[in-house]
Write an enzyme that holds these catalytic residues in place. Sequence first.
Site, PDB file in Angstrom:
ATOM      1  N   LYS A  95       0.848  -1.200   0.000  1.00 34.67           N
ATOM      2  CA  LYS A  95       0.000   0.000   0.000  1.00 34.67           C
ATOM      3  C   LYS A  95       0.880   1.245   0.000  1.00 34.67           C
ATOM      4  CE  LYS A  95      -4.036   1.614   2.707  1.00 34.67           C
ATOM      5  NZ  LYS A  95      -4.853   1.266   3.901  1.00 34.67           N
ATOM      6  N   ILE A 109      -7.115   8.200   3.739  1.00 33.72           N
ATOM      7  CA  ILE A 109      -7.080   6.775   4.136  1.00 33.72           C
ATOM      8  C   ILE A 109      -8.316   6.393   4.957  1.00 33.72           C
ATOM      9  CG2 ILE A 109      -5.548   4.891   4.849  1.00 33.72           C
ATOM     10  CD1 ILE A 109      -3.229   6.659   5.011  1.00 33.72           C
ATOM     11  N   SER A 114      -9.576   0.912   2.862  1.00 30.86           N
ATOM     12  CA  SER A 114      -8.708   1.802   2.140  1.00 30.86           C
ATOM     13  C   SER A 114      -7.613   1.097   1.342  1.00 30.86           C
ATOM     14  CB  SER A 114      -8.050   2.777   3.124  1.00 30.86           C
ATOM     15  OG  SER A 114      -7.250   2.074   4.055  1.00 30.86           O
ATOM     16  N   VAL A 152      -7.563   0.057   9.989  1.00 33.42           N
ATOM     17  CA  VAL A 152      -7.913   0.720  11.253  1.00 33.42           C
ATOM     18  C   VAL A 152      -9.422   0.622  11.521  1.00 33.42           C
ATOM     19  CG1 VAL A 152      -8.321   3.072  10.409  1.00 33.42           C
ATOM     20  CG2 VAL A 152      -7.344   2.756  12.680  1.00 33.42           C
ATOM     21  N   GLY A 153     -10.162   0.209  10.478  1.00 31.77           N
ATOM     22  CA  GLY A 153     -11.609   0.031  10.643  1.00 31.77           C
ATOM     23  C   GLY A 153     -12.126  -1.057   9.730  1.00 31.77           C
ATOM     24  N   GLY A 154     -11.170  -1.691   9.022  1.00 34.17           N
ATOM     25  CA  GLY A 154     -11.539  -2.746   8.072  1.00 34.17           C
ATOM     26  C   GLY A 154     -10.763  -2.650   6.765  1.00 34.17           C
ATOM     27  N   SER A 155      -9.758  -1.815   6.722  1.00 33.52           N
ATOM     28  CA  SER A 155      -9.141  -1.433   5.449  1.00 33.52           C
ATOM     29  C   SER A 155      -8.323  -2.510   4.759  1.00 33.52           C
ATOM     30  CB  SER A 155      -8.287  -0.178   5.636  1.00 33.52           C
ATOM     31  OG  SER A 155      -9.105   0.959   5.757  1.00 33.52           O
TER      32      SER A 155
END
Lengths: 547, 547
Positions: A133, A182, A208, A229-232
């Site tokens: 990434k 992001i 992301s 950080v939340g599902g990326s």
Amino acid sequence: MPSWQEVAEAKRAQREALIPDAYKVAADSLPAASTDSVVDFPRTTGILSEREIEITETDDVSVLLKKLASGHYTAVEVLEAFIKRTCIAHQLVNPLTEIHFDDARKLAAELDAELKSTGKVRGPLHGLPMSVKDQFQIKGSDATIGYISYANKPSTADSVLVEVIKKAGAVPFVKTNLPQTIMYSESSNHLWGTTLNPHNRTLHPGGSSGGEGALVAMKGSPLGVGTDVGGSVRIPAALCGLFGLRPCSHRFPYEGAVNSLVGQITIPSVLGPLSRSLTGLTEFSKAVLAQEPWLLDPQTPSMPWNEDRFQQARTQKKLNIGVMWHDGAIKPSPPYERAIKEVLSALSDHDIVDFEAYKTNEAMEILVEAFIADGGKDISAAIAPLDEPLGPCLSGIGKPEYTGHQVWLANKRKLEFQKAYLDHWNATAKQTKDGRPIDILIVPGMAYTAIPPGNDIYVAYTGIFNLVDYPAVVLPITKVDPAVDGLAKRSGDFLSEDDEKWYKKWDAEKLVNAPVSVQIVGRRYEEEAVLGYAEQVWNAFAASKTK
Amino acid sequence: MPSWQEVAEAKRAQREALIPDAYKVAADSLPAASTDSVVDFPRTTGILSEREIEITETDDVSVLLKKLASGHYTAVEVLEAFIKRTCIAHQLVNPLTEIHFDDARKLAAELDAELKSTGKVRGPLHGLPMSVKDQFQIKGSDATIGYISYANKPSTADSVLVEVIKKAGAVPFVKTNLPQTIMYSESSNHLWGTTLNPHNRTLHPGGSSGGEGALVAMKGSPLGVGTDVGGSVRIPAALCGLFGLRPCSHRFPYEGAVNSLVGQITIPSVLGPLSRSLTGLTEFSKAVLAQEPWLLDPQTPSMPWNEDRFQQARTQKKLNIGVMWHDGAIKPSPPYERAIKEVLSALSDHDIVDFEAYKTNEAMEILVEAFIADGGKDISAAIAPLDEPLGPCLSGIGKPEYTGHQVWLANKRKLEFQKAYLDHWNATAKQTKDGRPIDILIVPGMAYTAIPPGNDIYVAYTGIFNLVDYPAVVLPITKVDPAVDGLAKRSGDFLSEDDEKWYKKWDAEKLVNAPVSVQIVGRRYEEEAVLGYAEQVWNAFAASKTK
């Protein structure tokens, strides 16, 4: 000073110039925009040889590594095969940011020479091309994370992750796209444009880490590294039909990765692999930990790969498995229920219990609270220098900044939630036959499948496990099939207005080919266990499909 | 509503009432206030039998555990012996807060019955009386942490630490004193009063776990549990002549402990043991981790005790040892140099290199910044209900509250420092003979020995390792001896004004008997290694003393 548009245009032109003409498909030979999958298009272009098609379609990373280690394939030819496929993929779905073909070719040649002269591989990932990434720094290229103001400031050193995978023998060759800030689960920004979903190019690949999702699904890379950080990591894995791992905080080395919301530590962002095989995740995890990343990253705990736990989990006879069909707030799109049922039908030897969703709305409030505490100052500072327009993001922009004490109170709420969730998990002991709590939890990979770009987002199916910090593996199970899933109508049983809103986006015809996935969730810092259990689930499921 | 004085008086009266008259020394038989040690006074009172003196003076916790496991001592008699000695200690140095003698007697009797009927110990700490800092909740008593407003709100459940040690067979029997706010390295508050140093009662025992320091030094408890966010286990261990362990963040379960600065996660507070033997620290660590505390505490990583690493460290032939003589900002009091030299003289088989202090002042700025971000709101709220007077504390009281973004920037600075410190440690590879970085670092236990209560504090010698989150073991080496240390004069070589200020407090005659200690520091999350290396250092040092 040049405008943001001028800077972006120059950067894109540089990127274009690094793609060899010989690896480009003539514009009039490209497939038309449609709901059709373009995953297999590269093999039809004549750009790849038969052998290169064989190499790039070796989904099983362990197999590829064995063939590299034995000299059956050279690192140079494997790299060039993936470069070709990546270049074609880029024309189709736009996954790339920075390109390092020449550095990678040099490294691959060194690895071949080393294997030839010493008879030994450099490390467990010897010769494996890898994509990362855009957040990860590779010496010599920018790490803009989609901010135009960050352009033209080349990295002076590799991120620890890049250093570590190179030490393990991998060949990083491209960096991949992500959304501006992001903090969104699509993958679009004003610098690099919008990445599309290879399975249906009218849809986005998630985010992301959407550049990784699209590139790995296109078989342009056998193994990619995203952040979550939340599902990326899991959202693009789920929406692109890949395997993905979200490890626990700091298990893999994040040091030296560029980020947004810098200093936000309530919910730490983590890095994890995406691959077309479960072995890709396991090989990555073992190889990274074998390099003792804690000697380079001050946040990575000194926790070597626990092979015993992995073997125990992959061979454990009887699993206790919890199933969370929905999160109590928004039911997932219809094919998710079908996918879970398909998985469960292969797991009849095990003890399956329903797992009740735990306070999803509260969890999402706590998650969002962590991200907005700076009132958007971090992001505002990043877009200010060139006055870049701001796209959608999950951030504090437009919201009041927290005070220091409010940040502490948010941390307190988060910890209380973590404790309550742990107790909730432990309480499944009351539901199981042997009185042990569940070993793993199966949940939908996401609330929805891939949808068109420029949409709303809902990240509770993944974000909850960032909040409680549990490891999770994404398994690709099926695809949207209008003939089946178009018939799954709901009426009047909505859990909430949002549930109804999201259901109304459901249109199987338009979402045809979109992958449908599940997450296998384990206990905190038990990456080895969740990978081992995921292997059991996957093998049982795969066997049931071939019956 | 009663005044804070009335509430405090009532609480102290309750405490007094729980001390049996038979275990009290007549006021006119108590030693007069002086610089004399009172550590041996309890054995002269006639309250303890010969056997009880033998039990309470068994400093080696492993030995005590073996005698409990074999039935040589019963849990009931061991407990009663320590209760007696604790009661006498309390008269002398005031270490206690809440008293649980009756609960403990019941538990000890159950343990004896269990061992008798099953032939098996309940767990690795079977029958061991243990003291815990007032922060830890024991069902039925208050956990005031010295705030009078927190009084008369008895805990409804045990803290996870208490739950876990009881599961391991330990017998918690008292809670111990700490400073108001916990953010100070003495141990005085308006509720329970001031704890004194048993080695010289004109001095304080350090803090914040000063009640533990004083009680364990008095042999009132064989093993105590404190907490440490800037040195609060190590400072009382060092100033009371004990062994102490500061583990890394969350390694041992903090869940359910009452705290101040709740939600401050930049520098996490940790819990650790204090004991009169190194085996006390090791037995504690093994026993706690054997209970799988990560199943109860959502922050504790799933890291079992690594026996292999412990054995490797305790038997490693050649150590690379760094020595930091001073922190570059304030030189420690004269006997610390003597103590380090005594230790090094026993380590001539190893490779000793000087370790340069790394940016101490910057480190302390970052540490303090973490603690003051709420502008003192947490502490203000705790003292407000009864309008309690505020004592000295390292907090944001009187300072401007941070904004959310400033908290993030402080986190960022802290992480950058951690990385720089790790690189600094790794760079010692250039100094060693074999090109490996140092295995351990030896540093003074503190800048100063115990001094009179109501003094200034300086915590950089311990706080730096909270900042970088390294494990550290305190070893007691010697005591202030005016005949030697009184001659060590400095003149004109001061590093700073503060250095001079602290030096001027130096008065060997007044500080006679004050213990002098060193810290053995290891790499992050390598508690097993630092305990193993500390054992090597201790055994070599102890052998050199008996030559």
